[in-house]
Write a protein that holds these residues in place. Sequence first.
Motif, short mmCIF file in Angstrom:
data_model
loop_
_atom_site.label_atom_id
_atom_site.label_comp_id
_atom_site.label_asym_id
_atom_site.label_seq_id
_atom_site.Cartn_x
_atom_site.Cartn_y
_atom_site.Cartn_z
N ARG A 1 -7.29 -10.85 19.19
CA ARG A 1 -7.92 -11.21 17.93
C ARG A 1 -7.11 -10.82 16.70
O ARG A 1 -7.50 -11.12 15.58
N CYS B 1 4.38 7.24 16.43
CA CYS B 1 3.00 7.12 15.95
C CYS B 1 2.38 8.51 15.95
O CYS B 1 2.46 9.25 16.92
N THR C 1 -0.32 -1.81 9.13
CA THR C 1 0.95 -1.35 8.59
C THR C 1 0.77 -0.74 7.21
O THR C 1 1.37 0.27 6.87
N ASN C 2 -0.07 -1.36 6.42
CA ASN C 2 -0.30 -0.87 5.08
C ASN C 2 -0.89 0.54 5.06
O ASN C 2 -0.62 1.33 4.17
N VAL C 3 -1.71 0.84 6.04
CA VAL C 3 -2.33 2.18 6.03
C VAL C 3 -1.56 3.18 6.90
O VAL C 3 -1.95 4.33 6.98
N CYS C 4 -0.48 2.74 7.51
CA CYS C 4 0.23 3.63 8.44
C CYS C 4 1.12 4.61 7.68
O CYS C 4 2.06 4.21 6.99
N VAL D 1 -5.07 -10.83 13.64
CA VAL D 1 -4.74 -11.95 12.76
C VAL D 1 -3.46 -11.66 11.97
O VAL D 1 -3.15 -12.37 11.02
N VAL E 1 4.98 4.52 8.81
CA VAL E 1 5.81 3.48 8.20
C VAL E 1 6.04 3.83 6.73
O VAL E 1 7.15 3.71 6.21
N GLN F 1 1.63 -3.55 13.16
CA GLN F 1 1.28 -4.98 13.22
C GLN F 1 2.28 -5.73 14.10
O GLN F 1 1.90 -6.60 14.88
N LYS F 2 3.57 -5.37 13.99
CA LYS F 2 4.57 -6.05 14.82
C LYS F 2 4.42 -5.68 16.29
O LYS F 2 4.68 -6.50 17.18
N CYS G 1 -2.75 -9.36 9.88
CA CYS G 1 -3.08 -9.21 8.47
C CYS G 1 -2.29 -8.09 7.80
O CYS G 1 -2.31 -7.97 6.59
N GLN G 2 -1.64 -7.25 8.60
CA GLN G 2 -0.81 -6.17 8.04
C GLN G 2 -1.58 -4.98 7.55
O GLN G 2 -0.99 -4.05 7.01
N THR G 3 -2.88 -4.99 7.70
CA THR G 3 -3.63 -3.82 7.22
C THR G 3 -3.15 -2.56 7.93
O THR G 3 -2.94 -1.52 7.30
N VAL H 1 11.02 4.34 11.40
CA VAL H 1 10.60 3.57 12.56
C VAL H 1 11.26 2.20 12.56
O VAL H 1 11.77 1.73 11.54
N ALA I 1 0.83 -1.21 0.00
CA ALA I 1 0.00 0.00 0.00
C ALA I 1 0.86 1.26 0.00
O ALA I 1 0.47 2.29 -0.55
N HIS I 2 2.05 1.17 0.63
CA HIS I 2 2.91 2.35 0.65
C HIS I 2 3.41 2.67 -0.76
O HIS I 2 3.50 3.82 -1.16
N THR J 1 6.53 -2.05 13.05
CA THR J 1 5.31 -1.61 12.37
C THR J 1 4.19 -1.80 13.39
O THR J 1 4.37 -2.55 14.36
N THR K 1 -3.64 -9.15 3.31
CA THR K 1 -4.50 -8.12 2.78
C THR K 1 -3.72 -7.29 1.79
O THR K 1 -2.57 -6.94 2.04
#
Lengths: 437, 568, 272
Positions: free
Chosen positions: B475, B527, B483-486, B477, B489, B504-505, B479-481, B499, A198-199, B502, A261
């Motif tokens: 909960r 953050c 991180t993807n929207v951060c 999972v 990062v 997610q980590k 999924c990295q979402t 950083v 996404a980045h 992430t 995802t």
Amino acid sequence: MTSGRGNSCDVAVIGAGMAGMAAALFAAERGLSCIQVGSGGGILFASGLLDLLGVHPVAEGRLWRSPYAALAALAREQPGHPLARVDPGAIRTAFESFVAALGEAGLAYAPLRGRNRSVLTALGTLKTTFGVPLSMVAGANLLEAPGGRQPCLLVDFRGLREFSARQIAATLGDRWPGLRCQRIDFPGFEAVPELYAAHLARALESGETRERTIALIQPLLGDAHAVGLPAVLGLGHSRAVHAAFEAGLGLPVFEIPTMPTSVPGLRLLGALERVMAARGVRRRHLSSVRALARNGNPGTMTLELDGVPGGERLSARAVVLATGRFSGRGLTADRGGVRESLLGLPVQQPASREAWHQRDFLDPSGHAINRAGLRIDAAWRPLDASGQPAMPRLYAVGSILAGQDWMRAKCGSGLAIATAWAAMEQVADHLGGAGAG
Amino acid sequence: MSRTLFHMALYAALALGALGLLWRMAAWFRVRIGPDARAVTPAERVGALFRGAASALFSRRLLHVVAALFLDVLLQRRLYANDKLRWLGHLLMFFGFMLLLLLHALAPVVTVPLFPGYESTLAPWLFLRNLCGAMVLIGIALFLYGVWRRRTRFAPVRGPMAAAFIALLGFVLMTGFLLEADKIASPQAFHRMAQENGVTDPAELEPLRALWAAEYGVAFSDLRQPLTPELLEKGRAVHAEGCESCHARPQSAFVSYPIARALASVAGALDAARADVWLLYLHVFACFVGLATLPFTRFYHAVAAPVSLLVDAAAPKREFSAAARASRRALALDACVRCGLCDTDCSVAPLARHLGNPTLLPSHKLIATGALAGGSLLASGHEDDALRAAEGAFLCTDCGRCTSACPVGLDLEDLWEAGRGDLAAANLPAPAQWVRARTASAWAELLRQGQSAHVLSDPDAALAPLSADRNSFSRCVQCQTCTNVCPVVAHSTDPGCGVDLTPQKVMNLLRLGMRDFTLGSRMVWDCATCYQCQENCPEGIRVADIMVELRALAVHRLGAVRNWKAPS
Amino acid sequence: MKYALFLGCKIPSRLPAYEASTRAVLAHLGVTLVDLEFTCCGYPARNVSRDGFVVSAARNLALAERAGLDVLTPCTCCLGTLRHAQVLLDEDAPLRSRVAQALAADGLAWSGKAAVEHVLPLLARLIGTNKGATVPAAAVSVPRTGLRVAAQYGCHALRPANVARFDNPMAPTIFETLIRATGATPVDWPRRLDCCGDPLHEGNPPLAEHMTRAKIADALASGAEVLCTACPHCHLRFDAVQSGAPDPSLRTLLYTQLLGQAMGLPAKSLGL
Ligand SMILES: Cc1cc2nc3c(=O)[nH]c(=O)nc-3n(C[C@H](O)[C@H](O)[C@H](O)COP(=O)(O)OP(=O)(O)OC[C@H]3O[C@@H](n4cnc5c(N)ncnc54)[C@H](O)[C@@H]3O)c2cc1C
Ligand code: SF4
Ligand code: SF4
Ligand code: SF4
Ligand code: SF4
């Protein structure tokens, strides 16, 4: 229909997965005011490929070239399947309408034809699907080309671990001799060890990064007739990014969905949210329905929401339950078996826990538990223990319905879109008939 | 009173006061607050003062200075805007005191030349003196009431010097009133005057005594005749000849006269004890003590605050050179009158109370800033004070309300910024900075050694309830979402400022029970609280809320093992 | 219509034009603003103490409650923080009683009666814009026709949506609708929902600058002439990053200023 101000509406949709989104869209298109509660759902995990019906019967794993032929077979052999309850003509209309709405929101799909397509996956396998984003369709065209597969260049980016052009080429190489792969540094991210799709997609929305990337790929083209890239060509503005790549490289360019995802999942979610905003669907994100009660017969229904200070109460004339299965939390499994989470509606399920799964976990015919779900009447209303509609204006759509295994049948989006369309037809009918002003 | 003694005492007091003043004023050019102040020498600062003064004197800014003198210094416009009651009190004190100083204390050099025929015992001076004294007393009362009315949990540090100053002022006034009352009531004083004026003949003296007993408040214990109208008439004739030119009726001394009446019964005894002499000594020497100690009591504000106001008027704040700014800050330390008006208005006052840390409040922060500049805050044994001062300094929101509340017009935001610079230089920067000194795993190792490792204790739960409760992240999972929207990062393309983890980590470390490894992480501290992760997480995990809570937890837990020592 | 105006810490000292233009525009639209003795919304305290943050916020809410008013703020960060505190007070009973104790010392109490609102949604209601409206609102007398404006939403107005309750966090439209209401043209820009970088400017200045510059470049590339803000933090951030340059290439304008201009209010009253 009610004007839809504040907390009251014609239709409240519970759930914001594919089914909930489709239901809200179709409600809005029918002029019903709509409030939709919930976030995300399984959409983020989707690949942007809209399946209609790829496999039938599941146990044989038989792939179909025409989804409509598959639907006809399904209707004959498995009439209890939710998709079998919807008229194929209506399914076609529903899909057209869904894809058109996505197109308006900036996520373009290739024109739908009456057949399934083959799309390359990040694993190098081929996936059978129905609706293909414009940014991926050149790949399907190549794969399906009658005169054999033409030379093609796959490019990946150093550090993007979820996508390896080399692996795809290795898997497909013997069936596609002209397939080459190259790895480049993503401009501006040269020093970053681990890249996230996404980045890169956001970065490519900047013209400068786009130009630099195109310039890096240009010298690698060779004899390629098309270029395949991981799905990172823009997020909210993917159409412009994809067009710029095709123009810059002078060749068809196609994306290959990365592992979930993925960017296509984010794109789809973003586009659906824009669809909802444009149609005036009032969204309640990050909140959930805690309780649902009805006042009068058929009367209105009251939804109590969690997650907002002081809580919130919605009033709706009809409610659509699109809360999904276990991952969506529409169904809950415990020692006593499977229940519907919100109202405790009876769930059609295997008689005992032992019968949930086949002995072999990878058994192609799937597991009985995956077909568990709500039973409905002809008007898409879930049934209570006595076999009567649980509430006169409560409807259920999507994966929460019994008698389907969407993952194995490759019919996730089809199930969501088709059932939402059919149910909304009933809703409009009932509400119209109820003489609303 | 012996003239030589008086003069010796006066000159000694003047000399002491002047020396003290010089010493204290030298600090305006010596004390260094803020990193930029370290780059300029005291000589440059003195130079900047003269240049600034010169350019103000020969430009239109002079008008500003004159206006400031009247509006800000004399009329206390800023105080008026912020606290009318204290303004009234201050005005009464100030004008009462200044008039007493000019017309009474400095009578030989001011009043006498200005008003030929001046006698302290004539109208209107009797009245005026009492009026001024009363103004000061009422002013003190109003002022103390004003302070009491706005009392908060953390009063400004006024210190013994403030109380000593008020006590001394009160003492001077009380001895003054008593002295005057004693003189009114004293038969001895009457006889001395009568003698000096040659009224010795009993035929004249008796009527005069009768008159002064009846109308001038003298408390004779030995009047021989009843006070008949004829006798008083005679007395008036004598009075008109010798006394009237110097003595008005003392009733206009509306404070001293009632005191004199009250003292009537003991007037003789007071005379016998030579009360007039020692009261005079007390009165005068109290004034001299005030004069000599002026630079070291809160009375010093009477010098520093006007200077500060006038300097402000002489040049707009933004035009100050580094040298001028440095002096301006040092001056601010002296000019603060500890009125505490800034504290009342401070945006983070409720937080100061909650944290039990007064150094969030401007008047306290000003003192801490001074102590830091002076070095006393960094002395060993004061570690806790220093750490608290740092906490206070970095929680300031720079709202500027203290600056607008300050009746002395101090540029407090500039002071705060300079103070934060000094704190950073003393290895006491903002948490987001000091956490950076170690890697996340180095911090975790420190925590392990400190044996304060991962325990979900109660205070943790109050600071960071989400990260203390498995249900809030179990909960995930992976999924990295998030991180993807951060964006943080995404923008970490330069390894130098990027950083380490992430989102997610971070969530994964929590799931693995390794919360201590997140506390010092760049990801947690960088953050941006944009909430993209939280909004997009398909599992509804409150990722950003957890990040922020981890920071609060880190401030406490890493703070405990940080082991800060003052740089030697 | 009457609100307690919550300006927060930045506006009075750093961006007085926002206060001026907010007051001017709202006065023009007949809204009465009341000033209470508000203090910090609590945002900076979040990094140190959860209780401290909620106490700071709750004190303000309680003041408004005592005055019988709802809170109106032009700052999206204050909006987010005050609403966040409401959520926490609502869901955490032990916290609620600790906060009640702290407030009682000042003779205050929080019961949740005072709502918190941002200026933008209020303006949208007042000037009667409908979603997707393409004509200037009735209150507009000098339409800003042709001006291409990029809307900067600000994170804390949008997310988390259940707390902010401002607009669809993934596809908000309110700002663009409001821009259209002034007669100007909103531009679609890929980074419109991104963070401006301000929260990092102390902790990690280079990273913060990277974020801010990416937004400015994106808005410019998308054809914006004006970057329109509704939060002092975003606004000051864009100005600060551009202030080094010889002349700022992307003009920032507060929405209240844009609307004020379109309503024909004198420039001076808008802090322009
Ligand atoms: C791994 C994965 C891969 C996929 N790949 C594809 C693909 O290749 N092609 C394709 O066509 N589709 C794909 N899909 C998407 C698929 O079409 C849909 O996920 C599926 O149809 C289920 O959709 P749904 O809306 O019924 O349920 P879900 O997506 O599970 O959504 C349920 C929704 O209900 C909400 N909800 C639950 N309870 C409440 C409550 N009490 N109050 C409010 N809201 C509530 C949840 O928050 C959620 O938003 C994929 C999905 C997944 C998970
Ligand atoms: S600038 Fe800082 S010290 Fe001054 S009032 Fe504001 S928060 Fe308090
Ligand atoms: S800084 Fe100013 S307002 Fe604060 S105590 Fe000192 S003089 Fe008063
Ligand atoms: S988005 Fe949510 S579920 Fe996914 S990795 Fe992040 S925290 Fe975990
Ligand atoms: S809130 Fe923090 S961790 Fe989450 S997306 Fe924003 S910057 Fe990243």
